[in-house]
Design an enzyme around this catalytic site. Structure first.
Site, PDB file in Angstrom:
ATOM      1  N   ASP A   1     -32.982 140.284  -0.120  1.00  0.00           N
ATOM      2  CA  ASP A   1     -32.658 140.084  -1.528  1.00  0.00           C
ATOM      3  C   ASP A   1     -33.290 141.220  -2.343  1.00  0.00           C
ATOM      4  OD1 ASP A   1     -32.024 137.212  -3.354  1.00  0.00           O
ATOM      5  OD2 ASP A   1     -32.883 138.968  -4.325  1.00  0.00           O
TER       6      ASP A   1
ATOM      7  N   HIS B   1     -30.521 131.210   0.821  1.00  0.00           N
ATOM      8  CA  HIS B   1     -31.778 131.943   0.639  1.00  0.00           C
ATOM      9  C   HIS B   1     -32.775 131.521   1.711  1.00  0.00           C
ATOM     10  CE1 HIS B   1     -31.075 133.235  -3.648  1.00  0.00           C
ATOM     11  NE2 HIS B   1     -30.274 132.193  -3.628  1.00  0.00           N
TER      12      HIS B   1
ATOM     13  N   HIS C   1     -24.089 131.636  -0.219  1.00  0.00           N
ATOM     14  CA  HIS C   1     -25.214 132.291   0.460  1.00  0.00           C
ATOM     15  C   HIS C   1     -26.361 131.307   0.598  1.00  0.00           C
ATOM     16  CE1 HIS C   1     -25.498 133.059  -3.862  1.00  0.00           C
ATOM     17  NE2 HIS C   1     -26.804 132.946  -3.728  1.00  0.00           N
TER      18      HIS C   1
HETATM   19  P1  5GP Z   1     -28.171 132.723  -6.547  1.00  0.00           P
HETATM   20  O1  5GP Z   1     -28.900 132.663  -7.868  1.00  0.00           O
HETATM   21  O2  5GP Z   1     -26.697 132.941  -6.762  1.00  0.00           O
HETATM   22  O3  5GP Z   1     -28.469 131.577  -5.637  1.00  0.00           O
HETATM   23  O4  5GP Z   1     -28.767 133.983  -5.806  1.00  0.00           O
HETATM   24  C1  5GP Z   1     -28.314 135.278  -5.981  1.00  0.00           C
HETATM   25  C2  5GP Z   1     -29.360 136.187  -5.366  1.00  0.00           C
HETATM   26  O5  5GP Z   1     -28.740 137.426  -5.089  1.00  0.00           O
HETATM   27  C3  5GP Z   1     -30.551 136.486  -6.267  1.00  0.00           C
HETATM   28  O6  5GP Z   1     -31.737 136.117  -5.569  1.00  0.00           O
HETATM   29  C4  5GP Z   1     -30.468 137.989  -6.526  1.00  0.00           C
HETATM   30  O7  5GP Z   1     -31.733 138.586  -6.539  1.00  0.00           O
HETATM   31  C5  5GP Z   1     -29.637 138.468  -5.355  1.00  0.00           C
HETATM   32  N1  5GP Z   1     -28.810 139.620  -5.612  1.00  0.00           N
HETATM   33  C6  5GP Z   1     -27.963 139.804  -6.669  1.00  0.00           C
HETATM   34  N2  5GP Z   1     -27.310 140.972  -6.556  1.00  0.00           N
HETATM   35  C7  5GP Z   1     -27.738 141.546  -5.406  1.00  0.00           C
HETATM   36  C8  5GP Z   1     -27.425 142.770  -4.734  1.00  0.00           C
HETATM   37  O8  5GP Z   1     -26.612 143.583  -5.185  1.00  0.00           O
HETATM   38  N3  5GP Z   1     -28.048 143.015  -3.547  1.00  0.00           N
HETATM   39  C9  5GP Z   1     -28.947 142.136  -3.005  1.00  0.00           C
HETATM   40  N4  5GP Z   1     -29.507 142.486  -1.847  1.00  0.00           N
HETATM   41  N5  5GP Z   1     -29.287 140.989  -3.617  1.00  0.00           N
HETATM   42  C10 5GP Z   1     -28.689 140.684  -4.800  1.00  0.00           C
END
Ligand code: 5GP
Ligand code: ZN
Length: 136
Positions: free
Chosen positions: A32, A103, A101
């Site tokens: 991440d 985590h 996704h």
């Molecule tokens: P969500 O909030 O949708 O569960 O998690 C999205 C996650 O994706 C966040 O932890 C954020 O830091 C990560 N993230 C967003 N854009 C990118 C990216 O372009 N590359 C990577 N490696 N992580 C990303």
């Protein structure tokens, strides 16, 4: 099954480079970019599914196996003290990227993160009513 406007589709399929920890024909596991802790990783299916509800059962099963395998590897290699497995669905639940996704968040003593909830209170009647609603 890709969404042209989805950044995780591009990352999962290698169009955008990422720090990849694992890859097979269906999944990529990456670091991440905004890690909660050292080793915070994301399991991405290569196909586009918006969330858990859209994920086919066989991919869900594979994703769960990967969470176990990669979670254990992160904890071992990074000498973590614990691991949170987090999966958000919907904006209300904190989902910001609409591509399913998982985590994997290694935890370390005194890492300053708070990935738990405040315990609530519910009466026996209310709990009975919730169970009845879900089971009906
Ligand atoms: P969500 O909030 O949708 O569960 O998690 C999205 C996650 O994706 C966040 O932890 C954020 O830091 C990560 N993230 C967003 N854009 C990118 C990216 O372009 N590359 C990577 N490696 N992580 C990303
Ligand atoms: Zn996507």
């Amino acid at each position: 099954m890709r969404d042209e406007n989805c950044i995780f589709c591009k990352i999962a399929n290698g169009e955008i480079p990422s720090r990849t920890l694992y890859e097979d024909d269906r999944f990529r596991v990456i670091l991440d970019l905004g890690p909660a802790t050292k080793g915070h990783a994301l399991i991405l299916p290569k196909n586009h599914y918006a969330d858990l509800f859209a994920l086919p059962e066989d991919e869900a099963a594979e994703a769960a196996k990967l969470a176990k395998k990669m979670g254990a590897k992160l904890v071992e290699k990074l000498h973590a003290d614990g691991l949170n497995v987090v999966q958000n669905n919907g904006e209300t639940a904190g989902q910001t990227v609409k591509h399913f996704h998982i985590h994997l968040i290694p935890r370390y003593e005194n890492d300053g993160q708070h990935i738990l909830w405040n315990p609530g209170k519910m009466s026996d009647e209310e709990l009975d009513s919730v169970a009845e609603t879900v089971n009906s």
